[in-house]
Scaffold this motif. Structure first.
Motif, short mmCIF file in Angstrom:
data_model
loop_
_atom_site.label_atom_id
_atom_site.label_comp_id
_atom_site.label_asym_id
_atom_site.label_seq_id
_atom_site.Cartn_x
_atom_site.Cartn_y
_atom_site.Cartn_z
N ALA A 113 -0.36 76.96 125.53
CA ALA A 113 -1.65 76.31 125.32
C ALA A 113 -2.65 77.34 124.79
N ASP A 114 -3.01 77.20 123.51
CA ASP A 114 -3.91 78.17 122.86
C ASP A 114 -5.32 77.59 122.86
N GLU A 115 -6.14 78.04 123.79
CA GLU A 115 -7.53 77.57 123.95
C GLU A 115 -7.59 76.03 123.99
N PRO A 116 -6.84 75.38 124.89
CA PRO A 116 -6.77 73.91 124.85
C PRO A 116 -8.02 73.21 125.37
N THR A 117 -8.89 73.92 126.08
CA THR A 117 -10.07 73.27 126.66
C THR A 117 -11.37 73.72 126.01
N THR A 118 -11.28 74.43 124.88
CA THR A 118 -12.47 74.99 124.24
C THR A 118 -13.51 73.93 123.92
N ALA A 119 -13.08 72.79 123.37
CA ALA A 119 -14.04 71.76 122.91
C ALA A 119 -14.31 70.69 123.96
N LEU A 120 -13.86 70.91 125.19
CA LEU A 120 -13.96 69.87 126.22
C LEU A 120 -15.11 70.14 127.18
N ASP A 121 -15.77 69.06 127.61
CA ASP A 121 -16.82 69.19 128.61
C ASP A 121 -16.20 69.44 129.98
N VAL A 122 -17.03 69.79 130.95
CA VAL A 122 -16.51 70.24 132.25
C VAL A 122 -15.73 69.15 132.97
N SER A 123 -16.14 67.88 132.84
CA SER A 123 -15.43 66.81 133.55
C SER A 123 -14.04 66.59 132.98
N VAL A 124 -13.93 66.54 131.65
CA VAL A 124 -12.62 66.37 131.02
C VAL A 124 -11.79 67.64 131.20
N GLN A 125 -12.44 68.78 131.16
CA GLN A 125 -11.77 70.05 131.39
C GLN A 125 -11.08 70.05 132.76
N ALA A 126 -11.81 69.61 133.78
CA ALA A 126 -11.25 69.54 135.12
C ALA A 126 -10.07 68.56 135.16
N GLN A 127 -10.20 67.44 134.44
CA GLN A 127 -9.14 66.45 134.40
C GLN A 127 -7.88 67.02 133.73
N ILE A 128 -8.06 67.76 132.64
CA ILE A 128 -6.92 68.35 131.94
C ILE A 128 -6.25 69.43 132.79
N LEU A 129 -7.06 70.25 133.46
CA LEU A 129 -6.49 71.30 134.30
C LEU A 129 -5.69 70.70 135.45
N THR A 130 -6.21 69.62 136.04
CA THR A 130 -5.48 68.92 137.10
C THR A 130 -4.17 68.37 136.58
N LEU A 131 -4.20 67.77 135.37
CA LEU A 131 -3.00 67.22 134.75
C LEU A 131 -1.96 68.31 134.51
N LEU A 132 -2.40 69.46 133.99
CA LEU A 132 -1.46 70.55 133.73
C LEU A 132 -0.83 71.05 135.02
N LYS A 133 -1.62 71.13 136.09
CA LYS A 133 -1.07 71.55 137.38
C LYS A 133 -0.03 70.56 137.87
N GLU A 134 -0.33 69.25 137.74
CA GLU A 134 0.60 68.22 138.19
C GLU A 134 1.91 68.27 137.41
N LEU A 135 1.80 68.39 136.08
CA LEU A 135 3.00 68.42 135.24
C LEU A 135 3.81 69.69 135.48
N LYS A 136 3.12 70.78 135.74
CA LYS A 136 3.83 72.03 136.01
C LYS A 136 4.70 71.88 137.26
N GLN A 137 4.16 71.23 138.29
CA GLN A 137 4.93 71.01 139.51
C GLN A 137 6.02 69.95 139.31
N GLU A 138 5.65 68.89 138.59
CA GLU A 138 6.58 67.78 138.38
C GLU A 138 7.80 68.19 137.55
N LEU A 139 7.57 69.00 136.50
CA LEU A 139 8.64 69.38 135.57
C LEU A 139 9.14 70.80 135.79
N ASN A 140 8.55 71.53 136.77
CA ASN A 140 8.84 72.95 136.96
C ASN A 140 8.66 73.69 135.63
#
Length: 540
Positions: A178-205
């Motif tokens: 992920a090369d600067e994937p949250t650069t253009a995102l506001d804090v609320s969507v940024q938090a949502q994306i970071l949560t999603l990445l954490k979930e997928l990291k655990q789900e898919l190892n």
């Protein structure tokens, strides 16, 4: 065995027979289920390293001088094209930094997402559509079924970035870069994306190599951090240890580069420079074969404010809230309703020709200097272009003298004026854009996310420059940003927008200290969490 092993990698660019090393003896690894952050200033070699892992760098001019890159035991640097096609997209995927460049402007969102699913997961259209809608919903795209029919230019910058993230996640890769994937995102969507990445990291190892200049995100997401400077690794450690006790002086500089201070007081009794009353923008919705107008999308409703010389107004809110639309409407680049008074002149009543004399006084600095600077012109030509239009009586020598003065004012070496944009770093390119605006002696500058693509140390320099220019010239700013720390550091007033509606507005410090509306409270809480997050689980 590690999922990814990069060992003693050195990369150089060769031009005119001369080699310039951009990555120097770099070694990193990523385990399955691990997040490794790669941080450093623009030009430190982060993105070049990421592209080399997927063998996406063009050769020539790129030369791999030495080292190895192994993914799941496969040597990437010696793999043939067939093997690489099996790895790219299927087993490792990448979220690129610039979505407008990465997305095909001629294809709809649906066609581009379906291409990924049909190539890498062999899914049929009906099943693929359901998968696409689910993924778009997870990355925060509202009304996903309708947005599938949109083209990239119909989306905001943050929405385009979310489409890129969805495209990468659809393949469920073993390694996500992920090369600067949250650069253009506001804090609320940024938090949502970071949560999603954490979930997928655990789900898919899944292993995650996260490249960013935002150290607050690194605190939240990363297990381990590698700091790069001038192509070299200067420090590598667990996230907790690196933040608690950084060893290298460069790492310490990065950690101390957060926005700070408050704007200098403006003259509240000065005659208003800009008065805006009930500003509204609506875009027609066209459907059917004849593209008839069936309704309107209200991008902005009833915005009113007063701006005085030497004062800054911040526009904050989620992507698609109407921030950039407001800037375009004030510049009279898109149709709008309501009143726009500039020094008691009714701009809302003026056509394009009548606006021409006012243009030099109201300038704009765009978010992405890569797109806003003409790559075929050198810096002298770029900065002087406005002078040719608005001051045609100046001769070539006079124009060049003004360009030299503008470059020095923004901290650029005037001797570089014959170079081209590609020869400058991101921070330098943004200074060029500011110099281009300043050379016309404006009274008001609209700044549309001018620091979002910059690392924190360069961002701090740009903010200091903007404050100095405001103090010296009594410039007024309209500052569009999703970074609340930056807004608080620079702005006197703030307007909070959501889906085109004004949620709250007033003095910046008062709203940040005691927000009245729930939405504003949520934005500030998310921003505070980004500043002071709980430490993530660390590797021992």
């Amino acid at each position: 065995m590690s999922l990814l092993i990069v060992k003693d990698l050195s990369i150089a660019f060769r031009a005119s027979g001369v080699e310039r090393r951009v990555v120097d003896s770099l070694s990193i690894s990523v385990e399955a289920g691990e997040t490794r952050a790669l941080v450093g200033e623009s030009g430190s070699g982060k993105s070049v390293t990421a592209l080399s892992i997927m063998r996406l760098l063009p050769s020539p001019p790129v030369v791999y001088q030495q080292g190895d890159i192994h993914f799941a035991g496969q040597n990437v640097l010696t793999a043939d094209e067939r093997t690489l096609r099996g790895l790219r997209g299927n087993r490792m995927a990448m979220i690129f930094q610039e979505p407008m460049v990465s997305l095909n402007p001629l294809h709809t969102v649906e066609k581009q997402l379906y291409e990924v699913l049909s190539l890498h997961r062999a899914m049929r259209r009906e099943a693929a559509r359901a998968e696409m809608l689910t993924c778009l919903d997870r990355v925060g795209i509202r009304d996903a079924a309708r947005r599938l029919k949109d083209f990239p230019h119909q989306l905001s910058g943050g929405e385009r970035q979310r489409i890129m993230i969805a495209m990468a996640l659809l393949t469920r890769p073993e390694l996500l870069i992920a090369d600067e994937p949250t650069t253009a995102l506001d804090v609320s969507v940024q938090a949502q994306i970071l949560t999603l990445l954490k979930e997928l990291k655990q789900e898919l190892n899944m292993g995650l190599l996260f490249i960013t200049h935002n150290l607050n995100i690194v605190r939240q997401l990363a297990d381990n951090v590698t700091v790069m400077h001038n192509g070299q690794c200067v420090e590598s450690n667990t996230t907790r240890r690196l933040f608690d006790s950084p060893r290298h002086s460069y790492t310490q500089t990065l950690l101390n580069a957060e926005p700070e201070g408050r704007p200098e007081p403006a003259d509240s009794h000065a005659e208003p420079l800009l008065r805006v009353s009930q500003l509204q923008v609506a875009f027609p919705i066209k459907q059917g074969l004849m593209r008839r107008v069936t309704g309107y999308h209200h991008a902005l409703r009833a915005l009113s404010f007063v701006l005085r010389p030497g004062e800054s107004l911040g526009l904050v809110g989620e992507s698609g809230s109407g921030k950039s639309t407001t800037g375009l409407a004030l510049l009279r680049l898109i149709p709008s309703q309501g009143e726009i008074w500039y020094r008691n002149q009714p701009l809302h009543q003026w056509d394009r020709r009548k606006m021409l004399p006012v243009r030099p006084k109201i300038q704009v600095v765009f978010q992405d200097p890569n797109s806003s600077l003409n790559p075929r012109l050198n810096v002298l030509q770029i900065i002087a272009e406005g002078l040719q239009v608005h001051h045609p009586a100046l001769n070539e020598k006079q124009r060049e003298a003004r360009v030299i003065a503008a470059m020095r004012e923004v901290g650029l070496d005037a001797e570089t004026r014959h170079r081209y944009p590609a020869e400058f770093s991101g921070g330098q390119r943004q200074r060029i854009a500011i110099a281009r605006a300043l050379i016309l002696q404006p009274e008001l500058i609209i700044l549309d996310e001018p620091t979002s693509s910059l690392d924190r140390s360069v961002q701090k320099q740009i903010l200091a420059l903007l404050k100095k220019l405001q103090r010296d010239r009594r410039l007024a700013y309209i500052f569009i940003s999703h970074d609340l720390q930056v807004v608080r550091s620079l702005c006197h007033q703030v307007v909070v927008l959501r889906q085109g509606e004004v949620i709250e507005q007033g003095e910046c410090e008062a709203i940040f200290s005691a927000p009245k509306e729930r939405y504003t409270q949520q934005l500030i809480a998310l921003s505070d969490f980004a500043m002071f997050p709980q430490s993530p689980r660390q590797n021992s």
